[in-house]
Enzyme design. Structure first.
Site, PDB file in Angstrom:
ATOM      1  N   GLY A  25       1.134  -1.014  -0.087  1.00 63.63           N
ATOM      2  CA  GLY A  25      -0.177  -0.097   0.327  1.00 63.63           C
ATOM      3  C   GLY A  25       0.648   1.446   0.202  1.00 63.63           C
ATOM      4  O   GLY A  25       0.406   2.472   0.102  1.00 63.63           O
ATOM      5  N   CYS A  26       2.120   0.765  -0.124  1.00 65.53           N
ATOM      6  CA  CYS A  26       2.882   2.201  -0.007  1.00 65.53           C
ATOM      7  C   CYS A  26       3.672   3.012  -1.570  1.00 65.53           C
ATOM      8  O   CYS A  26       4.038   1.511  -2.351  1.00 65.53           O
ATOM      9  CB  CYS A  26       4.347   1.851   0.498  1.00 65.53           C
ATOM     10  SG  CYS A  26       3.925   1.744   2.514  1.00 65.53           S
ATOM     11  N   GLN A  27       3.868   3.732  -2.088  1.00 58.34           N
ATOM     12  CA  GLN A  27       4.048   4.088  -3.226  1.00 58.34           C
ATOM     13  C   GLN A  27       5.534   3.551  -3.616  1.00 58.34           C
ATOM     14  O   GLN A  27       5.533   3.169  -4.675  1.00 58.34           O
ATOM     15  CB  GLN A  27       4.150   5.720  -2.994  1.00 58.34           C
ATOM     16  CG  GLN A  27       2.495   6.041  -3.872  1.00 58.34           C
ATOM     17  CD  GLN A  27       2.656   7.731  -4.295  1.00 58.34           C
ATOM     18  OE1 GLN A  27       3.354   8.412  -3.565  1.00 58.34           O
ATOM     19  NE2 GLN A  27       1.519   8.362  -5.278  1.00 58.34           N
TER      20      GLN A  27
END
Length: 159
Positions: free
Chosen positions: A69-71
């Site tokens: 869920g992190c870029q």
């Protein structure tokens, strides 16, 4: 699959090759942020915080330790705290400088707390107090919340 919680290290003895650096506290960060008016200065401070993160060994930068869920790529591991019995210690890293700083802020909130304390923390008001909710992109904000979710998930596994 390797567990993201290192249960092999007894309390009081960090795993071989691991050490903890002194970190700025959340209250110190609040004071520093209050002193700075310009968000470019705050971004620089966030990046500097990331430079002081405890190193995460390369062998722990594996898929099982990635925060989804992190870029950017973020890896997070959980160990028993050497500072407080029954508490957890988190070590994390990212491939992006600003994200490393955001990781440092997340760790200020959750590190060396018990699983029960971790579950009771709502980090969103802290992020809002620091202005992160207004000055980060939606993707970065989602990444912050993904880190919190991962920490709380690891805490529930350790409980």
């Amino acid at each position: 699959m390797r567990s993201p919680i290192d249960r092999t290290a007894p309390f009081g003895d960090p795993p071989s090759g691991h050490y903890e650096l002194p970190r700025m506290t959340l209250d110190e960060l609040r004071e520093n942020f209050a002193f700075l008016d310009d968000w470019m200065d705050k971004y620089r401070m966030i990046i500097e915080l990331g430079q002081d993160l405890e190193p995460l060994p390369e062998e722990e930068k594996v898929r099982e330790n990635k925060v989804l869920g992190c870029q950017s790529q973020v890896w997070l591991v959980c160990r028993p705290s050497t500072e407080r019995e029954g508490a957890l210690h988190f070590v994390a890293d990212s491939d992006a400088h600003i994200v490393r700083g955001l990781v440092a802020i997340v760790l200020m909130i959750f590190d060396h707390k018990t699983p029960e304390e971790i579950q009771a923390i709502d980090a969103r008001p802290i992020f809002a107090e620091l202005g992160l909710d207004q000055h980060l992109s939606q993707g970065r904000s989602n990444g912050l919340l993904a880190m919190v979710k991962r920490i709380q998930s690891l805490a529930s596994l350790a409980a």
